[in-house]
Motif scaffolding. Structure first.
Motif, PDB file in Angstrom:
ATOM      1  N   PHE A  21       0.836  -1.196   0.000  1.00 60.71           N
ATOM      2  CA  PHE A  21       0.000   0.000   0.000  1.00 60.71           C
ATOM      3  C   PHE A  21       0.879   1.256   0.000  1.00 60.71           C
ATOM      4  O   PHE A  21       0.669   2.178  -0.794  1.00 60.71           O
ATOM      5  CB  PHE A  21      -0.916  -0.004   1.228  1.00 60.71           C
ATOM      6  CG  PHE A  21      -1.984  -1.059   1.199  1.00 60.71           C
ATOM      7  CD1 PHE A  21      -3.282  -0.746   0.813  1.00 60.71           C
ATOM      8  CD2 PHE A  21      -1.698  -2.370   1.562  1.00 60.71           C
ATOM      9  CE1 PHE A  21      -4.278  -1.710   0.795  1.00 60.71           C
ATOM     10  CE2 PHE A  21      -2.690  -3.351   1.536  1.00 60.71           C
ATOM     11  CZ  PHE A  21      -3.978  -3.015   1.148  1.00 60.71           C
ATOM     12  N   GLU A  33      -6.477  -2.087  -6.102  1.00 55.14           N
ATOM     13  CA  GLU A  33      -7.329  -3.266  -6.201  1.00 55.14           C
ATOM     14  C   GLU A  33      -6.443  -4.453  -5.878  1.00 55.14           C
ATOM     15  O   GLU A  33      -5.220  -4.335  -5.826  1.00 55.14           O
ATOM     16  CB  GLU A  33      -7.911  -3.393  -7.616  1.00 55.14           C
ATOM     17  CG  GLU A  33      -6.835  -3.527  -8.694  1.00 55.14           C
ATOM     18  CD  GLU A  33      -7.395  -3.681 -10.099  1.00 55.14           C
ATOM     19  OE1 GLU A  33      -8.377  -3.001 -10.423  1.00 55.14           O
ATOM     20  OE2 GLU A  33      -6.819  -4.491 -10.865  1.00 55.14           O
ATOM     21  N   TYR A  34      -7.047  -5.593  -5.632  1.00 59.18           N
ATOM     22  CA  TYR A  34      -6.273  -6.816  -5.447  1.00 59.18           C
ATOM     23  C   TYR A  34      -7.218  -7.995  -5.513  1.00 59.18           C
ATOM     24  O   TYR A  34      -8.438  -7.843  -5.577  1.00 59.18           O
ATOM     25  CB  TYR A  34      -5.475  -6.817  -4.137  1.00 59.18           C
ATOM     26  CG  TYR A  34      -6.169  -6.250  -2.931  1.00 59.18           C
ATOM     27  CD1 TYR A  34      -7.199  -6.935  -2.285  1.00 59.18           C
ATOM     28  CD2 TYR A  34      -5.795  -5.010  -2.427  1.00 59.18           C
ATOM     29  CE1 TYR A  34      -7.820  -6.415  -1.162  1.00 59.18           C
ATOM     30  CE2 TYR A  34      -6.406  -4.479  -1.300  1.00 59.18           C
ATOM     31  CZ  TYR A  34      -7.420  -5.186  -0.672  1.00 59.18           C
ATOM     32  OH  TYR A  34      -8.045  -4.668   0.436  1.00 59.18           O
ATOM     33  N   PRO A  37      -9.091 -10.043  -0.099  1.00 64.10           N
ATOM     34  CA  PRO A  37      -8.629  -9.518   1.178  1.00 64.10           C
ATOM     35  C   PRO A  37      -8.736 -10.482   2.354  1.00 64.10           C
ATOM     36  O   PRO A  37      -8.407 -10.115   3.479  1.00 64.10           O
ATOM     37  CB  PRO A  37      -9.592  -8.340   1.401  1.00 64.10           C
ATOM     38  CG  PRO A  37     -10.886  -8.824   0.820  1.00 64.10           C
ATOM     39  CD  PRO A  37     -10.496  -9.686  -0.368  1.00 64.10           C
ATOM     40  N   LEU A  45      -6.684  -3.638   6.803  1.00 63.67           N
ATOM     41  CA  LEU A  45      -6.616  -3.155   5.429  1.00 63.67           C
ATOM     42  C   LEU A  45      -7.138  -1.726   5.321  1.00 63.67           C
ATOM     43  O   LEU A  45      -6.552  -0.885   4.621  1.00 63.67           O
ATOM     44  CB  LEU A  45      -7.413  -4.081   4.512  1.00 63.67           C
ATOM     45  CG  LEU A  45      -6.904  -5.525   4.424  1.00 63.67           C
ATOM     46  CD1 LEU A  45      -7.875  -6.372   3.613  1.00 63.67           C
ATOM     47  CD2 LEU A  45      -5.509  -5.574   3.816  1.00 63.67           C
ATOM     48  N   LEU A  49      -5.217   1.721   3.940  1.00 61.40           N
ATOM     49  CA  LEU A  49      -5.777   2.647   2.957  1.00 61.40           C
ATOM     50  C   LEU A  49      -5.755   4.079   3.483  1.00 61.40           C
ATOM     51  O   LEU A  49      -5.306   5.008   2.798  1.00 61.40           O
ATOM     52  CB  LEU A  49      -7.207   2.228   2.606  1.00 61.40           C
ATOM     53  CG  LEU A  49      -7.380   0.906   1.863  1.00 61.40           C
ATOM     54  CD1 LEU A  49      -8.852   0.509   1.832  1.00 61.40           C
ATOM     55  CD2 LEU A  49      -6.838   1.007   0.432  1.00 61.40           C
ATOM     56  N   ARG A  55      -7.739   4.747  -2.088  1.00 62.65           N
ATOM     57  CA  ARG A  55      -9.099   4.231  -2.185  1.00 62.65           C
ATOM     58  C   ARG A  55      -9.052   2.788  -2.631  1.00 62.65           C
ATOM     59  O   ARG A  55      -8.238   2.405  -3.481  1.00 62.65           O
ATOM     60  CB  ARG A  55      -9.910   5.030  -3.223  1.00 62.65           C
ATOM     61  CG  ARG A  55     -10.125   6.476  -2.895  1.00 62.65           C
ATOM     62  CD  ARG A  55     -10.882   7.160  -4.011  1.00 62.65           C
ATOM     63  NE  ARG A  55     -12.175   6.541  -4.254  1.00 62.65           N
ATOM     64  CZ  ARG A  55     -12.972   6.854  -5.282  1.00 62.65           C
ATOM     65  NH1 ARG A  55     -12.593   7.755  -6.155  1.00 62.65           N
ATOM     66  NH2 ARG A  55     -14.138   6.258  -5.424  1.00 62.65           N
ATOM     67  N   GLN A  56      -9.910   1.979  -2.060  1.00 59.88           N
ATOM     68  CA  GLN A  56     -10.112   0.606  -2.531  1.00 59.88           C
ATOM     69  C   GLN A  56     -11.194   0.643  -3.594  1.00 59.88           C
ATOM     70  O   GLN A  56     -12.312   1.082  -3.333  1.00 59.88           O
ATOM     71  CB  GLN A  56     -10.550  -0.292  -1.382  1.00 59.88           C
ATOM     72  CG  GLN A  56     -10.718  -1.751  -1.745  1.00 59.88           C
ATOM     73  CD  GLN A  56      -9.388  -2.472  -1.814  1.00 59.88           C
ATOM     74  OE1 GLN A  56      -8.549  -2.315  -0.945  1.00 59.88           O
ATOM     75  NE2 GLN A  56      -9.192  -3.245  -2.864  1.00 59.88           N
ATOM     76  N   PHE A  59     -12.151  -5.659  -5.417  1.00 57.60           N
ATOM     77  CA  PHE A  59     -11.529  -6.920  -5.022  1.00 57.60           C
ATOM     78  C   PHE A  59     -12.481  -8.042  -5.407  1.00 57.60           C
ATOM     79  O   PHE A  59     -13.622  -7.800  -5.813  1.00 57.60           O
ATOM     80  CB  PHE A  59     -11.167  -6.957  -3.522  1.00 57.60           C
ATOM     81  CG  PHE A  59     -12.333  -6.819  -2.580  1.00 57.60           C
ATOM     82  CD1 PHE A  59     -13.133  -7.904  -2.263  1.00 57.60           C
ATOM     83  CD2 PHE A  59     -12.619  -5.593  -1.985  1.00 57.60           C
ATOM     84  CE1 PHE A  59     -14.200  -7.782  -1.382  1.00 57.60           C
ATOM     85  CE2 PHE A  59     -13.679  -5.464  -1.102  1.00 57.60           C
ATOM     86  CZ  PHE A  59     -14.477  -6.553  -0.803  1.00 57.60           C
ATOM     87  N   LEU A 106     -14.115  -1.447   3.931  1.00 52.41           N
ATOM     88  CA  LEU A 106     -13.110  -0.854   3.049  1.00 52.41           C
ATOM     89  C   LEU A 106     -13.686   0.258   2.176  1.00 52.41           C
ATOM     90  O   LEU A 106     -12.945   0.888   1.413  1.00 52.41           O
ATOM     91  CB  LEU A 106     -12.502  -1.935   2.151  1.00 52.41           C
ATOM     92  CG  LEU A 106     -11.805  -3.087   2.880  1.00 52.41           C
ATOM     93  CD1 LEU A 106     -11.328  -4.129   1.883  1.00 52.41           C
ATOM     94  CD2 LEU A 106     -10.651  -2.583   3.731  1.00 52.41           C
ATOM     95  N   CYS A 108     -15.505  -0.048  -0.440  1.00 51.34           N
ATOM     96  CA  CYS A 108     -15.202  -0.471  -1.808  1.00 51.34           C
ATOM     97  C   CYS A 108     -16.502  -0.591  -2.601  1.00 51.34           C
ATOM     98  O   CYS A 108     -17.422  -1.298  -2.185  1.00 51.34           O
ATOM     99  CB  CYS A 108     -14.467  -1.808  -1.796  1.00 51.34           C
ATOM    100  SG  CYS A 108     -13.992  -2.383  -3.438  1.00 51.34           S
TER     101      CYS A 108
END
Length: 273
Positions: A21, A33-34, A37, A45, A49, A55-56, A59, A106, A108
């Motif tokens: 990160f 992104e990933y 998690p 996490l 961030l 920002r997420q 995922f 998150l 997201c």
């Protein structure tokens, strides 16, 4: 103007995951992104961030599993999703609920839901019905949280036997599900390997408003976008001309040091807030 998200499952492979990160922020990324998690606490996490001003943006839902430990281990054990697998409805629903729990912590907005692999001798029509039914249920759950679900065609060379492989197939699923909370993740690397004619497909599908996220990598080695047969400066111009305002995920395998290889990014690609 293009805005890029660092895919932390692929970039900075020399670093422990949680240290990526900071590395991404140091290289000027404002979004990440990933893959998944679930091996880390959502709060940890979220703290990474916040600390790094990131920002997420995406995922994956768990690739399989009924319990959190099973979900955390599913990808490494070879699972590639359950959405289209008859008999795996309970695992699919548990995974969506866990993904939405993480998404809430998150902040997201998008979750990629994987369809799964086609078993030997499977009834493909039954898989299609299962996929549509599962996604209809999942879209109702996502709607209550204000999230979008994404499905992604993945080429058969990299993932032999994956159920969802072509752009038209993904858009047909969207037709059948008929929910504003289901969109397409269009990975230009997978599109080129599976179908080619990438610019024409961008012009075909982006005006529909159904493509909510794009990912990139060089073809065929899946390295930096300036390595290989796709001319990304041209494709970035196509995206700008089409008014694409979403994120572009950098899901590639660095040929060397990640930071040193970022010279491909357009100079005027200042990420939007």
């Amino acid at each position: 103007m293009s805005q890029f998200a660092a895919n932390l499952s692929w970039l900075y492979p020399h670093l422990p995951f949680l240290d990526r990160f900071e590395a991404a922020a140091r290289d000027g990324f404002t979004a990440v992104e990933y893959l998944a998690p679930y091996g880390w606490e959502a709060g940890e996490l979220a703290a990474r961030l916040r600390t790094n001003g990131l920002r997420q943006v995406l995922f994956n839902a768990p690739a399989a599993g009924l319990t959190p430990p099973e979900m955390a281990a599913a990808w490494q054990s070879g699972a590639r999703g359950t959405a289209a697998l008859p008999g795996q409805e309970a695992a699919f629903r548990a995974g969506v609920q866990e993904a939405l729990r993480y998404a809430a912590v998150l902040d997201c907005p998008r979750i990629h839901v994987m369809s799964g692999m086609v078993p030997v001798g499977a009834d493909v029509a039954a898989m299609q019905t299962t996929l549509i039914d599962n996604l209809r249920w999942a879209c109702m759950q996502a709607a209550a949280q204000g999230c979008q679900l994404l499905i992604e065609p993945i080429n058969a060379r990299d993932m032999p036997g994956y159920f969802l492989q072509r752009q038209a197939q993904a858009h047909a699923v969207l037709d059948a599900v008929d929910s504003p909370h289901l969109k397409v993740l269009m990975d230009l690397y997978h599109c080129q390997v599976a179908e080619g004619d990438v610019a024409s497909k961008l012009r075909q599908y982006l005006p529909t408003g159904r493509v909510a996220h794009i990912q990139i990598a060089g073809v065929p080695e899946r390295q930096e976008p300036d390595i290989g047969e796709l001319h990304y400066p041209y494709l970035f111009d196509v995206l700008d001309a089409l008014g694409y305002a979403g994120w572009i995920g950098c899901e590639y395998r660095p040929a060397g040091d990640t930071s040193s290889g970022l010279g491909w990014r357009p100079r005027d690609s200042t990420p939007r807030p």
